[in-house]
Enzyme design. Structure first.
Site, mmCIF file in Angstrom:
data_model
loop_
_atom_site.group_PDB
_atom_site.id
_atom_site.type_symbol
_atom_site.label_atom_id
_atom_site.label_comp_id
_atom_site.label_asym_id
_atom_site.label_seq_id
_atom_site.Cartn_x
_atom_site.Cartn_y
_atom_site.Cartn_z
ATOM 1 N N ARG A 109 -18.479 -48.855 -0.161
ATOM 2 C CA ARG A 109 -17.541 -48.643 0.969
ATOM 3 C C ARG A 109 -16.073 -48.759 0.555
ATOM 4 N NH1 ARG A 109 -21.496 -51.288 4.379
ATOM 5 N NH2 ARG A 109 -22.722 -49.584 5.222
ATOM 6 N N LYS A 122 -5.110 -38.126 -1.774
ATOM 7 C CA LYS A 122 -6.116 -37.114 -1.426
ATOM 8 C C LYS A 122 -7.195 -37.111 -2.496
ATOM 9 C CE LYS A 122 -3.814 -33.591 1.283
ATOM 10 N NZ LYS A 122 -3.353 -32.189 1.273
ATOM 11 N N GLU A 162 3.824 -26.531 -9.354
ATOM 12 C CA GLU A 162 3.875 -27.548 -8.294
ATOM 13 C C GLU A 162 5.267 -28.200 -8.243
ATOM 14 O OE1 GLU A 162 1.622 -28.076 -6.026
ATOM 15 O OE2 GLU A 162 -0.349 -27.589 -6.846
ATOM 16 N N LYS A 169 7.644 -35.934 -3.031
ATOM 17 C CA LYS A 169 6.308 -36.127 -2.434
ATOM 18 C C LYS A 169 6.268 -37.445 -1.665
ATOM 19 C CE LYS A 169 1.443 -35.620 -2.837
ATOM 20 N NZ LYS A 169 0.328 -35.006 -3.493
ATOM 21 N N GLU A 186 -1.709 -36.156 6.911
ATOM 22 C CA GLU A 186 -1.505 -34.703 6.999
ATOM 23 C C GLU A 186 -1.714 -34.133 8.397
ATOM 24 O OE1 GLU A 186 -4.008 -32.311 4.448
ATOM 25 O OE2 GLU A 186 -2.337 -31.026 3.929
ATOM 26 N N ARG A 242 3.151 -33.331 6.216
ATOM 27 C CA ARG A 242 2.506 -33.274 4.897
ATOM 28 C C ARG A 242 1.913 -31.887 4.640
ATOM 29 N NH1 ARG A 242 -1.285 -37.718 1.743
ATOM 30 N NH2 ARG A 242 -1.625 -36.415 -0.083
ATOM 31 N N ASN A 248 1.433 -27.922 1.286
ATOM 32 C CA ASN A 248 0.459 -26.865 0.992
ATOM 33 C C ASN A 248 1.117 -25.494 0.875
ATOM 34 O OD1 ASN A 248 -1.740 -28.600 0.986
ATOM 35 N ND2 ASN A 248 -1.842 -28.553 3.222
ATOM 36 N N HIS A 285 -0.669 -22.790 -0.866
ATOM 37 C CA HIS A 285 -2.013 -23.250 -1.211
ATOM 38 C C HIS A 285 -3.134 -22.552 -0.443
ATOM 39 C CE1 HIS A 285 0.085 -26.134 -3.587
ATOM 40 N NE2 HIS A 285 -1.019 -26.742 -3.962
ATOM 41 N N HIS A 291 -5.963 -21.376 -2.833
ATOM 42 C CA HIS A 291 -7.354 -21.827 -2.744
ATOM 43 C C HIS A 291 -8.299 -20.636 -2.574
ATOM 44 C CE1 HIS A 291 -6.188 -26.209 -1.522
ATOM 45 N NE2 HIS A 291 -5.957 -25.937 -2.781
ATOM 46 N N HIS A 294 -5.227 -23.785 -11.315
ATOM 47 C CA HIS A 294 -4.715 -24.063 -9.963
ATOM 48 C C HIS A 294 -3.227 -23.706 -9.857
ATOM 49 C CE1 HIS A 294 -4.131 -25.921 -6.111
ATOM 50 N NE2 HIS A 294 -3.255 -26.782 -6.610
HETATM 51 N N1 GLY Z 1 -1.310 -31.734 -2.783
HETATM 52 C C1 GLY Z 1 -0.871 -31.794 -1.456
HETATM 53 C C2 GLY Z 1 -0.923 -33.140 -0.848
HETATM 54 O O1 GLY Z 1 -1.118 -34.120 -1.544
HETATM 55 O O2 GLY Z 1 -0.803 -33.268 0.344
#
Ligand code: GLY
Length: 384
Positions: free
Chosen positions: A125, A147, A189, A231, A241, A245, A249, A252, A256, A270
């Site tokens: 957990r 994430k 990035e 960031k 998010e 946040r 993206n 992205h 993706h 990526h």
């Molecule tokens: N890579 C995008 C984020 O961490 O929200």
């Protein structure tokens, strides 16, 4: 020569942690890590590539600090972010007797960070995790912000959790052994932070991109620090998010979809997909009337100048189609009530979330990116 490292604190109340950026950090890892361990027992997870380069050195530093540790080595590559590998990793961690109050170490790039973060968040957990990112992409993005995730045939990172680390140690010396293709991909990035929220950082990157990628350590370190600060600001406002946040993206949703179409493997990295995705997001913004086309031209020309792809055509496989890409986008995590939302821009440094993009305009952006460019057409003509 080692320089004093820079620390950026990620302020998330009780879940706050430091991102330490500098060189020669690994040799003192015991000093950084020991205060955060509940007992001197850990498991270090790395991939085959990192193990070949650094396993002995890392083991020696842990031995020096009397930290009992197991090393777990996973196959290098995006395919490792799978249910099967996650299960194997969890079993290994249990066999290593990692307890509820222990902390594991993720030593590697985005793949290792993402799968280890996921494993740490569900093992007993939730156990602690420290990230030791070895790629530019992981140092500026994936190791920060908690994430975690794995890929499924439906798309990238569709199964995962939020689980903040206790510490991120970004040793820029690891970037010395990163191939130039990977360094460039991570740089996409870095550009993202300028493109979405910091125009002066983008201007600086336009002037220093080439030196950053050709080994100027001072500029590279500065780029990492600025990216981490950018960031940090965003995730401190919206860690889960639900709002701002999502701006991280930028590009992205496209990226993706491209990665899913290419089968999540090394044929398309990526960051390469992100470079194309950012250009497509600017293109979409121009066509929807939000952004002047001169901004799109600047972004495109910066990526091209450092050798990143800017059009789908540059990475295209015969089996790909616009329709398939749009289908993948419809699996995007940001989808609400079946409506596609995109991070768009008003200019370089001014991104916003648009929750209602029509498929028609999306279709034309993608179709044009699949097609031959005017330059290619002219070259074809002159060859006839
Ligand atoms: N890579 C995008 C984020 O961490 O929200």
């Amino acid at each position: 020569m080692s320089k004093k490292p820079t620390t950026v604190q990620i302020k998330l109340g009780q879940a706050s942690y430091d991102v330490v950026i500098g060189n020669q950090l690994m040799k003192d890892i015991g000093v950084w890590v020991t205060p955060l361990l509940n007992r001197k027992h850990t498991a270090i997870v790395m991939d085959t590539h990192v193990a070949d380069l650094y396993r002995d050195e890392l083991t020696a530093t842990f031995n020096k600090h009397d930290i009992k540790h197991q090393t777990i080595v996973l196959q290098a590559g995006e395919q490792t972010k799978s249910f099967e590998q996650l299960q194997g990793l969890l079993n290994h961690l249990l066999e290593s007797k990692i307890e509820r109050h222990d902390t594991i170490i993720a030593f590697g790039g985005g793949v290792i960070g993402d799968i280890c973060g996921f494993a740490a968040s569900v093992l007993r957990r939730g156990v602690g995790i420290i990230h030791l990112p070895t790629t530019l992409l992981a140092q500026v993005d994936s190791a920060i912000g908690g994430k975690t995730g794995i890929n499924t045939p439906h798309g990238k990172n569709l199964v995962g959790t939020f689980h903040q680390p206790k510490l991120v140690l970004a040793d820029t010396d690891f970037l010395d052994t990163l191939g130039s293709r990977n360094l460039r991909a991570g740089y996409a990035e870095v550009v993202k932070y300028g493109a979405l929220g910091n125009r002066s950082f983008f201007n600086w990157l336009e002037n220093h991109g080439t030196t950053i990628l050709s080994g100027n350590k001072a500029h590279l370190t500065e780029a990492v620090i600025e990216s981490v600060r950018a960031k940090a600001q965003i995730i401190e406002q919206d860690v889960f998010e639900s709002g701002s946040r999502q701006l991280l993206n930028l590009g992205h949703t496209f990226a993706h979809a491209l990665e899913t179409e290419s089968g999540h493997n090394e044929t398309l990295l990526h960051g390469e997909a992100v470079a194309i995705g950012i250009v497509l997001a600017f293109d979409l913004s121009v066509r929807l009337g939000y952004c002047p086309s001169s901004e799109l031209a600047r972004v495109k020309s910066h990526f091209a100048s450092i050798g990143l792809p800017t059009r789908i055509r540059e990475v295209l496989r015969p089996s790909w189609s616009v329709k398939a890409l749009i289908n993948h986008m419809q699996q995007d995590k940001k989808i609400v009530d079946g409506k596609l939302s995109f991070v768009l821009v008003r200019s370089i440094g001014d991104a916003f979330l648009c929750t209602d993009v029509r498929t028609g305009v999306l279709n034309s952006v993608l179709t044009d990116s699949f097609a031959e460019s005017e330059l290619e057409k002219a070259a074809q003509k002159s060859n006839v």
